[in-house]
Design a protein around this motif. Structure first.
Motif, PDB file in Angstrom:
ATOM      1  N   SER A  79      -5.916  -1.071  -5.629  1.00  0.00           N
ATOM      2  CA  SER A  79      -5.333  -1.682  -4.433  1.00  0.00           C
ATOM      3  C   SER A  79      -5.305  -3.204  -4.504  1.00  0.00           C
ATOM      4  N   LEU A 100       0.026   6.254  -2.610  1.00  0.00           N
ATOM      5  CA  LEU A 100      -0.603   7.556  -2.382  1.00  0.00           C
ATOM      6  C   LEU A 100       0.384   8.427  -1.628  1.00  0.00           C
ATOM      7  N   MET A 114      -7.826   9.087   7.381  1.00  0.00           N
ATOM      8  CA  MET A 114      -6.832   8.027   7.297  1.00  0.00           C
ATOM      9  C   MET A 114      -7.423   6.658   7.608  1.00  0.00           C
ATOM     10  N   LEU A 174      -8.834   5.306   4.437  1.00  0.00           N
ATOM     11  CA  LEU A 174      -7.798   4.919   3.498  1.00  0.00           C
ATOM     12  C   LEU A 174      -7.092   3.646   3.957  1.00  0.00           C
ATOM     13  N   THR A 216       5.613   6.841   6.644  1.00  0.00           N
ATOM     14  CA  THR A 216       4.628   6.094   5.852  1.00  0.00           C
ATOM     15  C   THR A 216       3.741   5.295   6.800  1.00  0.00           C
ATOM     16  N   TYR A 268       0.774   1.678  -1.095  1.00  0.00           N
ATOM     17  CA  TYR A 268       1.536   2.299  -0.025  1.00  0.00           C
ATOM     18  C   TYR A 268       1.000   3.704   0.236  1.00  0.00           C
ATOM     19  N   ILE A 269       1.036   4.134   1.493  1.00  0.00           N
ATOM     20  CA  ILE A 269       0.528   5.455   1.869  1.00  0.00           C
ATOM     21  C   ILE A 269       1.658   6.246   2.511  1.00  0.00           C
ATOM     22  N   CYS A 270       2.073   7.308   1.838  1.00  0.00           N
ATOM     23  CA  CYS A 270       3.175   8.148   2.286  1.00  0.00           C
ATOM     24  C   CYS A 270       2.617   9.451   2.842  1.00  0.00           C
TER      25      CYS A 270
END
Length: 803
Positions: A564, A633, A597, A600, A704, A608-610
């Motif tokens: 990250s 992710l 979440m 994260l 996202t 990026y978190i999808c």
């Protein structure tokens, strides 16, 4: 106490020139360490950590480093980097001062600790560099043992290229298959699980990593016997040793003060590693640490008098000096000249770096002094004299300059005749703050044309032959196209290879594309992510699979500390576009239905978190992410694999843009903001509310979480409905609080609300087992129905009386 023994003669000739150059470099590095510590003690820097005591071993190690090789080391590798020309003495001090000038401090730019190094693997345009033509160093992190997992991927990159040479052209010939990954670690850090996990995986995979373990007898103050079984890492590792045709590792041992033997040992081990791609470990013991662990403490507090005396006698520089004289390579006068020259170079580098650092404020300092002169000519504030107290500090900082200016600006409020000067000062503050912010913020994600945010949306297409199939088949068909489209695409994880993953998303991929590109991995999440990081740095496009979202925790340090932060801490010099594929949210039980979440979102800025609602969306995210150079992710919804979806006809081509919510159902009364499987709950609740009481719900799938609604689509919905509910499966105050802050504060939607916003999240505990456990632990249709109805009742209690 350890006893002396004569240094054996090397089997190959060490030339006089080579030996003297090596002594100069080792002595120079020691002087840098000594002066670096003084800078901290003198107040010209805040902290320093150095590589003194390991100079001779690192010079011998670096002799075997070739262009194309990678280093994944730790914060004591200064001599290794000096020997390769990847660190200049001036840069050494620029790191300590935290200089933000990337021309003279290219590895850290003021964002990382000193002795944290990196080279560039990508161009500003997003093209991978020809890594085979340069020395390569992965960007360092401070977390002990954290450098180990990515070694696995860097070495796997070479192994794949050797076994499948046809891939080399697709990697732009930046890998030859002959590379070795050089690692380094302190002996105490071998107690970390990351070390053992990496060594075990390397032994299984047979990839070319070489790890130098520097054993100075202590981990800060804790002695080796309290750190390592048998008080020896080489003894503890013997069960990993390669025997005959078995897999495993090769172990070498050498004294850290024995210059000729170090040269012989490192050459023998690296040559073996390079030729056979067998991992090797060098246990370099009897190393000293003359200045202690760091500038924050003294080793005299925990080392005995006898130990300190031994360390002085067996200091590597002292022993090398003795060897040079005893072997007839040099005499006392020549060595004194070498030492004098090294001291001079170190002092000059320090003064030049200090001047560069302090001169960095010159223009801003001159500009504010002009303003202060004007202020003093019209008042008795004596601002210039007060400012000189700031600038005369031993270690001037941007913070002290800005803080002074802002506080002075407050004083000017009550002096009307200084209105013009106040305006000038405010402008100076604004400019200075903006320029300073750029040094320390930004570059969290790719910003050039290779930014994933620049990937344009491509709609999914269907035709008259598009049948409904299980979601697993959709993502599987999509992967089949992607592996054909991207020859450098690889994937690995638990059950990913032969089985095709537990939900069959990779079914048939290994048979078609081979076990090098689609492979199984052991139950070792940290090094699965490490594989991804290393492969991505080397130019591959890896999909690292973690079987369930809950188990991402095992790899959290690699995700948060390494992947990250990579773009940020290197100011974009290094990119590792790893796609982490997992599945989560609603299923069965505490450890297979988590939705952490909050964890994260708080630890993975820079990725990026999808959070797709189905497998068609998930496939669209993979198509998008492979067009950019950002790590991400993707959390596939567990319930989606056996739910029917229409089969697209443009597999591998349709793309879901990042940061763009989708309005799943238009409405006028309440906005429901959610994601993943809760989208389906929201749509069902909306149908019931419409049918029961004519309540019109606008359901928005954010798609996202990082990035989040870049076009403020949710704000426009709230302007229309004047009411909003945020729903997800995280604990209270987790993902829902994050979404609320984004919408109410950043998008300023609060001004458009008729009633208080609401959140609907899971309970504070992990989800209980079974269908009933899920129902009572997480949001459901009936809970959302009640929340929306009660919200309507707050606005119009007569029309919507209490249920």
């Amino acid at each position: 106490m350890i006893t002396d023994k004569a240094a054996p003669s090397p089997k190959h000739k060490i030339t006089t020139k080579e030996a003297l150059e090596d002594y100069f470099m080792a002595y120079l590095s020691r002087q840098l360490s000594i002066l670096g510590r003084r800078e901290v003690h003198n107040g010209r820097a805040h902290f320093g950590i150095f590589g003194d005591g390991k100079e001779v071993a690192q010079i011998a190690y670096a002799k075997n480093f070739k262009k194309g090789d990678w280093r994944s080391g730790y914060y004591r590798d200064q001599t290794f980097m000096l020997a390769l020309g990847l660190l200049q003495p001036e840069e050494f001090f620029s790191m300590i001062y935290g200089d933000t000038d990337t021309e003279i401090n290219p590895s850290t730019g003021g964002r990382n600790f000193n002795n944290h190094f990196c080279t560039t693997n990508i161009t500003p345009e997003g093209e991978i560099k020809n890594l085979s033509k340069q020395y390569n160093s992965a960007s360092d992190i401070s977390s002990t043992g954290g450098q180990m997992p990515r070694m696995l991927g860097l070495a796997q990159a070479a192994k794949i290229a050797r076994q499948q040479p046809e891939l080399v052209k697709h990697l732009k010939n930046n890998i030859t298959g002959n590379e070795v990954v050089f690692g380094s670690i302190g002996d105490a850090s071998t107690s970390e699980g990351l070390f053992w996990e990496t060594i075990n995986a390397a032994g299984v995979m047979q990839v070319p990593i070489a790890v130098a373990v520097y054993d100075d007898g202590f981990g800060i103050s804790v002695p080796t016997e309290l750190q390592t079984t048998k008080a020896s890492i080489s003894e503890a590792l013997k069960g990993f040793e390669k025997e005959g045709e078995s897999n495993g590792i090769k172990i070498y041992k050498c004294k850290g003060w024995d210059y000729p033997e170090l040269i012989k040992t490192f050459k023998k081990g690296i040559d073996f590693c390079r030729e056979t791609q067998t991992p090797v470990v060098f246990h370099i013991d009897e190393v000293t640490q003359p200045q202690g662990h760091s500038t924050s403490g003294s080793h005299e507090r925990y080392k005995t008098k006898e130990r300190l005396e031994w360390e002085n006698e067996f200091d590597a520089l002292n022993r090398m000096r003795k060897w040079l004289i005893d072997s007839g390579t040099a005499d006392e006068d020549l060595l004194k000249e070498i030492e004098k020259s090294a001291k001079k170079d170190a002092r000059e580098a320090r003064e030049k770096a200090w001047k560069n650092y302090t001169d960095g404020f010159n223009e801003e300092r001159a500009a504010i002094k002009k303003i202060l002169n004007k202020i003093d000519s019209k008042s008795d504030l004596q601002s210039l004299r007060r400012f000189e107290k700031v600038t005369d500090k031993v270690f001037p900082t941007r913070r002290s300059h800005l803080s002074f200016a802002k506080r002075l600006n407050l004083e000017l409020h009550i002096i009307p005749e200084l209105a013009n000067e106040k305006r000038e000062l405010k402008e100076w503050i604004s400019n200075f703050e903006e320029r300073s912010r750029k040094f320390y913020s930004g570059e969290l994600y790719r910003t050039g044309k290779d930014s994933t945010l620049n990937v344009k949306a491509v709609p999914v297409e269907y035709d008259e032959n598009s049948v409904e199939v299980n979601g697993s088949q959709i993502v599987n068909k999509n992967f089949e196209v992607l592996f054909e489209k991207y020859p450098n695409l690889v994937t690995f994880g638990q059950d990913t290879g032969k089985l095709g993953d537990v939900n069959q998303g990779m079914k048939g991929m290994q048979q078609k594309y081979g076990s090098q590109r689609v492979s199984d991995a052991g139950i070792r999440e940290a090094t699965i992510i490490g594989q991804g990081i290393g492969l991505a740095l080397a130019g591959y496009r890896p999909i690292a699979e973690i079987q369930y979202l809950d188990y991402l925790i095992y790899a959290q340090s690699q995700l948060s500390d390494d992947l990250s932060t990579m773009q940020y801490r290197t100011l974009g010099k290094q990119a590792a576009p790893v796609i982490v594929r997992t599945r989560g949210h609603q299923l069965q039980g505490i450890w297979h239905a988590g939705s952490p979440m909050q964890m994260l979102l708080g630890s993975m800025r820079g990725m990026y978190i999808c959070v797709p609602r189905n497998l068609t969306q998930a496939a669209g995210f993979y198509n998008t992410l492979l067009e950019g150079n950002d790590p991400a992710l993707v959390i596939e919804p567990l319930k989606g694999y056996n739910v029917k979806e229409k089969l697209p006809v443009n597999h591998g081509e349709y793309k879901v843009p990042l940061g763009v919510p989708e309005i799943m159902r238009e409405g006028s009364d309440v906005t429901v903001v959610t994601y993943a499987w809760n989208v389906h709950h929201a749509i069902k609740a909306a149908d019931l509310l419409q049918k029961y009481k004519g309540i019109s719900i606008e359901v928005i799938d954010v798609q996202t979480l990082l990035p989040f609604d870049v076009n403020h689509i949710i704000l426009e919905s709230v302007k229309k409905t004047n009411k909003v509910i945020f729903m997800d499966e995280d604990v209270p105050g987790g993902g829902t609080a994050y979404m609320m802050q984004k919408v109410l504060e950043e998008q300023k939607a609060f001004d458009y609300l008729d009633t208080a916003p609401r959140t609907l999240s899971a309970m504070e505990h992990r989800p209980a087992y079974g269908i009933d456990g899920e129902y009572f632990s997480k949001p459901n249709v009936e809970r959302l129905f009640r929340e929306v109805y009660e919200m309507m009742g707050e606005v119009d209690p007569k029309e919507f009386p209490h249920l």
